[in-house]
Design an enzyme around this catalytic site. Structure first.
Site, PDB file in Angstrom:
ATOM      1  N   GLU A  25     -12.539  -1.872  12.127  1.00 48.29           N
ATOM      2  CA  GLU A  25     -12.539  -1.189  10.839  1.00 48.29           C
ATOM      3  C   GLU A  25     -13.671  -1.674   9.920  1.00 48.29           C
ATOM      4  O   GLU A  25     -14.318  -0.871   9.258  1.00 48.29           O
ATOM      5  CB  GLU A  25     -11.185  -1.412  10.150  1.00 48.29           C
ATOM      6  CG  GLU A  25     -11.150  -0.895   8.720  1.00 48.29           C
ATOM      7  CD  GLU A  25      -9.818  -1.120   8.018  1.00 48.29           C
ATOM      8  OE1 GLU A  25      -8.888  -1.659   8.655  1.00 48.29           O
ATOM      9  OE2 GLU A  25      -9.719  -0.757   6.838  1.00 48.29           O
ATOM     10  N   GLU A  73       0.812  -1.214   0.000  1.00 48.90           N
ATOM     11  CA  GLU A  73       0.000   0.000   0.000  1.00 48.90           C
ATOM     12  C   GLU A  73       0.849   1.268   0.000  1.00 48.90           C
ATOM     13  O   GLU A  73       0.633   2.182   0.784  1.00 48.90           O
ATOM     14  CB  GLU A  73      -0.973  -0.013   1.191  1.00 48.90           C
ATOM     15  CG  GLU A  73      -1.888  -1.223   1.169  1.00 48.90           C
ATOM     16  CD  GLU A  73      -2.957  -1.246   2.251  1.00 48.90           C
ATOM     17  OE1 GLU A  73      -2.721  -0.678   3.335  1.00 48.90           O
ATOM     18  OE2 GLU A  73      -4.022  -1.839   2.002  1.00 48.90           O
ATOM     19  N   ASP A 120      -8.266  -9.167   4.578  1.00 53.37           N
ATOM     20  CA  ASP A 120      -8.019  -7.987   5.400  1.00 53.37           C
ATOM     21  C   ASP A 120      -9.052  -7.799   6.508  1.00 53.37           C
ATOM     22  O   ASP A 120      -9.930  -6.952   6.392  1.00 53.37           O
ATOM     23  CB  ASP A 120      -7.992  -6.745   4.503  1.00 53.37           C
ATOM     24  CG  ASP A 120      -7.532  -5.511   5.257  1.00 53.37           C
ATOM     25  OD1 ASP A 120      -7.007  -5.668   6.381  1.00 53.37           O
ATOM     26  OD2 ASP A 120      -7.696  -4.403   4.713  1.00 53.37           O
TER      27      ASP A 120
HETATM   28  O1  GCW Z   1      -7.007  -2.920   6.712  1.00 58.92           O
HETATM   29  C1  GCW Z   1      -6.143  -2.116   5.989  1.00 58.92           C
HETATM   30  C2  GCW Z   1      -6.468  -0.730   6.422  1.00 58.92           C
HETATM   31  C3  GCW Z   1      -5.307   0.208   6.345  1.00 58.92           C
HETATM   32  C4  GCW Z   1      -4.115  -0.428   7.042  1.00 58.92           C
HETATM   33  C5  GCW Z   1      -3.776  -1.730   6.337  1.00 58.92           C
HETATM   34  C6  GCW Z   1      -2.621  -2.476   6.991  1.00 58.92           C
HETATM   35  C7  GCW Z   1      -2.382   0.585   8.326  1.00 58.92           C
HETATM   36  O2  GCW Z   1      -7.537  -0.262   5.645  1.00 58.92           O
HETATM   37  O3  GCW Z   1      -5.698   1.397   6.966  1.00 58.92           O
HETATM   38  O4  GCW Z   1      -3.008   0.420   7.099  1.00 58.92           O
HETATM   39  O5  GCW Z   1      -4.891  -2.582   6.378  1.00 58.92           O
HETATM   40  O6  GCW Z   1      -2.906  -3.394   7.744  1.00 58.92           O
HETATM   41  O7  GCW Z   1      -1.482  -2.168   6.735  1.00 58.92           O
END
Ligand code: GCW
Length: 721
Positions: free
Chosen positions: A418, A316, A390
């Site tokens: 989240e 990311e 995720d």
């Molecule tokens: O779940 C996703 C989140 C991001 C997060 C990423 C991660 C810290 O949307 O906000 O970044 O995972 O775990 O690196």
């Protein structure tokens, strides 16, 4: 009003306040600040059983940890037993609680338990009720002071949960070594995916001022055995490693140390460029390696018990070794070499997924990392999210568990919600984590559960750990929702022992946090234990995942297809079309299922044996496919959504029935959140079913309520939190 009247009124009000104080009628605000460490007086009929067993506290020695033990025990016992419990210098009466290590306490040294204590290690402890110098006593001891602190909290918990303490013979030690809360906190005070206010660390006023709250945070963590705290976001800012910020971090570390909490920092891989002015961050460049060694020396000079670095690399947008055509092993081992002389660790995150054409994100971390099994240095742990995508409401376990026997894997759970309704929805996550721990990887035959991979027993690993992305913040009640505190608590309890039952954790927490009323405990425990299945029902049943609104991830948006990466869009995950719904991850599709061991793979890949809770995760299923119930997939799907809504309605009623049992403030605050949860559950049901109906072209089955708005209305505006 005349002057006389006003002063007269003031006088009367003053008298009333004074009277309230004298009668003890002013109790503390029930704002949730005290978490599960409330120490309010036990029910009257229970107190006597404890009063004879606990009459004084005998602790010799004066270290910061022993002082913390002393004040916790004195405050805790005095509060719980409703009378002031004093410290005593010697054992001169029945009912002393003697705490310490063989080194700090001559009384304990005289017991000659050194062998047993050595086996339990510095965080393990013994608690024994016995006769000592002709007096009844309870001894809480460990070879380490932190072990005595953990034992103290254990004893307090026994009293808080009304357990007998007259014949104690407890030996405990943590099953996992590193038990860490990860804070995704930014230096400006914001918290990525945080729903409980601002960061707990006030970088502007540190190191001069350290908020008292940090001590309470440390107490709460120590009470459940959490021994690490990652202070900054894994989407890291190099400034966290600057001299200026390290001094601030050292002040936090000083506050945490008496409670056994080590601080960790996220290391941005480009820090040698950002802070050191180097031209590269290539892990094989000797100058880069030297920069990190010096940085490590600088950190340990200030913080001798620093835990180590956590790294999100090449994920990311974060920089990493792949930026320089080096491998993840090159990156991790270079940092590991810098930390090794100081006994620090590198925690390398496995949350790595590239966007190759036609790839499946569910296989990406496996494909990126599994080939490197056995190549990571001894002080590297690979931190793997519970599932392959995720932190979804439900995922099958991550295929890396059971696939890297020569690598120390530590799970990463997300305590902050989240994808689970932020701090608005009541969901008890222990249920979800249990499901992951209990999953069988089959790597060494039947019974090779994730919990055995994680606790090191399956592969005889030396170093073990677990991380949970924290849900704490500056909100008065720490976590936004009173029930979200239970997830912090549960994370700690499971980190200590991944085999603990969720019911036990829930009941402990309820007794400590809300009430001892047996009926109420039963009702609340049922709500908690059912809550995870319910949220899955109204958000993503039958293996659906990632249907959330883009960006903020609150509320449904299965139609979403505008994110720059395909794998950030819900349409990538559900693949709805005229024929059916779900992601074919079998051999006819992405074949991500092949990353699991053959026993698991065959079960998941076969439509008949795939557990229905993972059905649409692994299969593209026709709308009329017959489910085990005999219903069509479409009907079953719709009924799951309805069941989720019905559950929230039932939970609201159950909660309403607790009026008068729970204090007003928390009762009302929870009731209001449950009202939001019902609104959201309906929204989820309606928005998702209306959208999928455009493909399924079938009516809603009997028993599913008609939608409250049109699809266009749901698409126009996201749910608000
Ligand atoms: O779940 C996703 C989140 C991001 C997060 C990423 C991660 C810290 O949307 O906000 O970044 O995972 O775990 O690196």
């Amino acid at each position: 009003m005349t002057v006389h009247n006003r002063s007269c009124r003031r006088f009367v009000v003053g008298l009333a306040v004074a009277a309230l104080f004298l009668s003890g009628a002013i109790t503390r605000a029930e704002d949730g600040y005290r978490l599960w460490l409330r120490y309010d007086s036990l029910p009257k009929e229970m107190i006597d059983a404890y009063r004879t067993r606990v009459t004084s506290v005998v602790i010799s020695g004066n270290s910061a940890t022993l002082n913390a033990v002393r004040s916790e025990l004195v405050d805790g016992c005095s509060g719980l037993l409703g009378s002031s419990i004093q410290t005593a210098a010697t054992l001169d009466r029945n009912g002393a609680v003697v705490v310490g290590t063989p080194a700090s306490s001559p009384l304990i040294a005289g017991l000659h338990w050194d062998r047993q204590l050595a086996d339990l290690g510095p965080e393990g402890f013994r608690i024994v009720s016995l006769e000592l110098n002709h007096h009844s006593a309870i001894v809480v001891t460990s070879i380490g002071e932190i072990g005595s602190l953990y034992g103290t909290f254990y004893l307090l918990r026994l009293i808080q949960t009304l357990q007998p303490i007259s014949h104690l013979d407890v030996s405990e030690k943590p099953h996992l070594q590193l038990r860490i809360l990860d804070h995704w906190d930014n230096l400006d005070g914001s918290v990525e995916r945080g729903y409980a206010g601002k960061s707990l660390w006030d970088w502007k006023t540190l190191p001069e001022r350290v908020d008292r709250r940090l001590t309470d945070y440390a107490r709460a963590n120590a009470s459940v055995g959490i021994n690490g705290s990652l202070l900054n976001n894994v989407n890291a800012n190099s400034q966290s490693l600057s001299a200026e910020y390290l001094i601030k971090t050292a002040a936090i570390a000083d506050t945490f140390r008496p409670y056994g909490i080590h601080v960790y920092l996220s290391a941005r891989f480009s820090a040698p460029i950002d802070l050191g002015g180097l031209k590269t961050a290539d892990p094989l460049d000797p100058e880069v390696a030297t920069w990190w060694k010096k940085k490590a020396d600088e950190i340990y000079h200030l913080i001798p018990d620093f835990g180590g670095f956590v790294v999100k690399a090449n994920s990311e947008g974060q920089p990493g070794p792949r930026t320089y055509n080096r491998s993840h092993v090159d990156g991790a081992n270079m940092l590991a070499a810098a930390l090794a002389p100081h006994k620090g660790v590198v925690i390398w995150r496995a949350f790595i997924y590239d966007a190759k054409p036609d790839y499946d994100r569910a296989a990406a971390a496996y494909d990126n990392l599994q080939p490197f099994d056995g190549e990571f240095a001894a002080n590297v742990l690979l931190q793997v999210k519970n599932g392959p995508i995720d932190f979804q409401p439900r995922e099958p376990f991550h295929p890396l568990f059971g696939a890297m026997p020569k690598t120390q894997l530590m799970p990463e759970f997300q305590i902050t919600q989240e994808y689970l309704g932020f701090s608005n929805h009541l969901v008890f996550l222990a249920q979800m984590w249990r499901e992951v721990f209990d999953s069988d990887t089959y790597d060494r035959g039947v019974g090779s559960t994730v919990s055995k991979v994680v606790d090191g027993s399956l592969y005889a690993h030396r170093l073990t750990g677990i991380a949970g992305v924290a849900n704490t913040g500056s909100d008065r009640n720490w976590t936004g929702h009173h029930f979200a505190q239970a997830n912090w608590y549960a994370f700690g309890r499971l980190a200590w022992n991944p085999d603990l039952a969720s019911r036990r954790i829930a009941e402990e927490w309820i007794n400590m946090t809300f009430t001892h009323n047996a009926k109420a405990v039963t009702v609340i425990a049922r709500i908690m234990l059912e809550s995870h299945e319910a949220i899955v029902d109204y958000m993503t049943p039958l293996g659906l995942h990632h249907l959330m609104w883009g960006g903020h991830h609150y509320g449904p948006a299965p139609w979403w297809d505008t994110e720059p990466r395909p794998d950030w869009n819900p349409v990538y995950y559900h693949r709805a079309d005229e024929l059916g719904l779900g992601f074919d991850r079998t051999a006819t599709g992405s074949n991500a299922v092949s990353r699991y061991h053959v026993e698991v793979r065959d079960r998941f890949a076969n439509l008949d044996t795939c557990p229905e809770k993972y059905l649409l995760w692994f299969h593209h299923v026709p709308w009329d496919y017959r489910m085990h119930s005999g219903r069509t997939m479409w009907d079953e799907l719709a009924l799951h959504y309805q069941r989720g809504v019905d559950w929230v309605r039932g939970a609201r009623k159950d909660w309403d029935g607790l009026a008068g049992v729970i204090d007003n403030q928390r009762y009302n605050e929870v009731a209001q959140k449950l009202a939001i949860q019902e609104r959201d559950a309906i929204w989820w049901r309606d928005a998702v079913l209306l959208y999928f109906q455009t493909f399924a072209k079938r009516p809603l089955p009997a028993g599913v309520a008609p939608p409250q708005k049109t699809l266009a209305e749901y698409k126009a505006k996201s749910l608000a939190w």
